[in-house]
Design an enzyme around this catalytic site. Structure first.
Site, PDB file in Angstrom:
ATOM      1  N   ASP A  19      40.868  44.534  40.232  1.00  0.00           N
ATOM      2  CA  ASP A  19      40.064  45.744  40.412  1.00  0.00           C
ATOM      3  C   ASP A  19      40.588  46.543  41.611  1.00  0.00           C
ATOM      4  O   ASP A  19      41.113  45.969  42.564  1.00  0.00           O
ATOM      5  CB  ASP A  19      38.597  45.334  40.640  1.00  0.00           C
ATOM      6  CG  ASP A  19      37.642  46.494  40.426  1.00  0.00           C
ATOM      7  OD1 ASP A  19      38.078  47.564  39.948  1.00  0.00           O
ATOM      8  OD2 ASP A  19      36.451  46.332  40.747  1.00  0.00           O
ATOM      9  N   HIS A  36      47.319  52.398  38.404  1.00  0.00           N
ATOM     10  CA  HIS A  36      47.561  51.413  37.342  1.00  0.00           C
ATOM     11  C   HIS A  36      49.043  51.011  37.319  1.00  0.00           C
ATOM     12  O   HIS A  36      49.358  49.834  37.115  1.00  0.00           O
ATOM     13  CB  HIS A  36      47.118  51.981  35.993  1.00  0.00           C
ATOM     14  CG  HIS A  36      45.644  52.222  35.905  1.00  0.00           C
ATOM     15  ND1 HIS A  36      44.715  51.301  36.343  1.00  0.00           N
ATOM     16  CD2 HIS A  36      44.922  53.279  35.440  1.00  0.00           C
ATOM     17  CE1 HIS A  36      43.490  51.786  36.155  1.00  0.00           C
ATOM     18  NE2 HIS A  36      43.596  52.985  35.618  1.00  0.00           N
ATOM     19  N   LEU A 130      54.282  28.297  32.478  1.00  0.00           N
ATOM     20  CA  LEU A 130      53.056  29.042  32.786  1.00  0.00           C
ATOM     21  C   LEU A 130      52.517  29.639  31.499  1.00  0.00           C
ATOM     22  O   LEU A 130      53.281  30.212  30.710  1.00  0.00           O
ATOM     23  CB  LEU A 130      53.377  30.186  33.768  1.00  0.00           C
ATOM     24  CG  LEU A 130      52.223  31.145  34.074  1.00  0.00           C
ATOM     25  CD1 LEU A 130      51.169  30.448  34.948  1.00  0.00           C
ATOM     26  CD2 LEU A 130      52.725  32.406  34.801  1.00  0.00           C
TER      27      LEU A 130
HETATM   28  C1  FPP Z   1      40.319  48.081  37.276  1.00  0.00           C
HETATM   29  O1  FPP Z   1      40.530  48.888  38.397  1.00  0.00           O
HETATM   30  C2  FPP Z   1      41.575  47.967  36.578  1.00  0.00           C
HETATM   31  C3  FPP Z   1      41.765  48.237  35.264  1.00  0.00           C
HETATM   32  C4  FPP Z   1      40.670  48.641  34.352  1.00  0.00           C
HETATM   33  C5  FPP Z   1      43.098  48.164  34.699  1.00  0.00           C
HETATM   34  C6  FPP Z   1      43.920  46.953  35.059  1.00  0.00           C
HETATM   35  C7  FPP Z   1      45.296  47.267  34.775  1.00  0.00           C
HETATM   36  C8  FPP Z   1      46.352  46.933  35.519  1.00  0.00           C
HETATM   37  C9  FPP Z   1      46.303  46.048  36.683  1.00  0.00           C
HETATM   38  C10 FPP Z   1      47.652  47.538  35.149  1.00  0.00           C
HETATM   39  C11 FPP Z   1      48.707  46.659  34.677  1.00  0.00           C
HETATM   40  C12 FPP Z   1      48.316  45.527  33.823  1.00  0.00           C
HETATM   41  C13 FPP Z   1      49.198  44.849  33.097  1.00  0.00           C
HETATM   42  C14 FPP Z   1      48.754  43.671  32.354  1.00  0.00           C
HETATM   43  C15 FPP Z   1      50.616  45.225  32.979  1.00  0.00           C
HETATM   44  P1  FPP Z   1      39.963  50.372  38.413  1.00  0.00           P
HETATM   45  O2  FPP Z   1      41.023  51.286  37.954  1.00  0.00           O
HETATM   46  O3  FPP Z   1      38.675  50.418  37.687  1.00  0.00           O
HETATM   47  O4  FPP Z   1      39.770  50.594  39.928  1.00  0.00           O
HETATM   48  P2  FPP Z   1      38.601  51.405  40.651  1.00  0.00           P
HETATM   49  O5  FPP Z   1      37.372  50.541  40.563  1.00  0.00           O
HETATM   50  O6  FPP Z   1      39.127  51.521  42.034  1.00  0.00           O
HETATM   51  O7  FPP Z   1      38.447  52.726  39.963  1.00  0.00           O
END
Ligand code: FPP
Length: 250
Positions: A19, A36, A130
């Site tokens: 997150d 992201h 893994l």
């Molecule tokens: C939550 O943070 C994150 C997500 C919904 C997306 C997770 C995706 C990645 C880590 C990108 C890459 C993943 C892979 C598997 C290659 P948020 O964007 O909701 O953060 P915020 O709460 O600060 O808005």
């Protein structure tokens, strides 16, 4: 793989709620998509470090079934990012003995992403160092409902239900989660691996996911290894006392 800086123990199941990508980007005056993209770099770092850190199963929460409520542009951007990750990393994952499985629904995903998933899962099926499980369009409650629908009148025990959950979320039977990390400052499970985390140790950090690295992983694991996991039993010394009282030899 770099030489390990961690002590080795029996392989752990680490689950991560990644997150804080959006806030990481906003704090830098960047679009959320940049967060992201930086988050995908953090995924690479952790996947590389995991086997040397004593992790045998790594479950990453990339897109929840509730994330469909985000703007279409962000959702599309995430799917494109997942697709690139799968294509770009395939060879490296294979070389490093990583088996990749996507958990969650795939039927609502774009065809190109589904095809990338199929190729990556087949291409890494022989990996033994893994097991990397990436949750996309995932809901733990939906997996439990799916498992209940597979019961079909036969009695269930915990083992069978665990197998059915693995069938429902398409990830196969997973070991119980040992440690669950959530970055980004929130302290909740957000419908991730609820059954599998029954006795998971929880570790939270305010750090945004794109800033999370090998040092943070080492800190979380060091704290985890210092915790007294009793699974409902008494602490070790009392156990020993009880065994002595019962005439045990330990
Ligand atoms: C939550 O943070 C994150 C997500 C919904 C997306 C997770 C995706 C990645 C880590 C990108 C890459 C993943 C892979 C598997 C290659 P948020 O964007 O909701 O953060 P915020 O709460 O600060 O808005």
């Amino acid at each position: 793989m770099p030489p390990s800086t961690f002590t080795s123990h029996s392989p752990l199941h680490l689950a991560v709620i990644m997150d804080g990508n959006g806030r990481w980007a906003t704090e830098r005056g960047l679009p959320r998509s940049a967060g992201h993209t930086a988050g995908a770099e953090a995924v690479r770092r952790i996947v590389t470090a995991a086997p040397g850190a004593g992790i045998g199963t790594l479950s990453l929460y990339a897109f929840s079934a509730d994330n469909w409520r985000r703007p279409e542009q962000e959702v599309d951007g995430l799917f494109t990012l997942f697709q690139s990750y799968l294509a770009d990393e395939l060879e490296l994952l294979r070389q490093n003995g990583v088996r990749l499985t996507i958990i969650g629904r795939t039927d609502r995903l774009p065809l190109a992403l589904r095809s990338a998933i199929r190729i990556a899962e087949r291409g890494t099926a022989a990996g033994r160092r893994l097991h990397l499980r990436i949750a996309i369009d995932y809901s733990s409650r939906d997996a439990l409902v799916g498992a209940a629908n597979l019961v079909r009148g036969r009695p269930v025990d915990r083992h069978r239900l665990a197998r059915l959950i693995g069938e429902a979320d398409r990830g196969g039977t997973a070991p119980e989660v040992d440690l669950l990390i959530r970055t980004g400052g929130e302290r909740r499970l957000s419908d991730f691996l609820l059954w599998e985390s029954a006795y998971a140790e929880l570790w939270f950090t305010d750090k945004r996911w794109p800033d999370f690295g090998e040092t943070d992983l080492a800190a979380a694991l060091a704290e985890f290894r210092g915790r007294d996991r009793r699974f409902g039993a008494l602490p070790e010394p009392s156990n020993a006392t009880q065994l002595r009282r019962a005439g045990g030899t330990r």
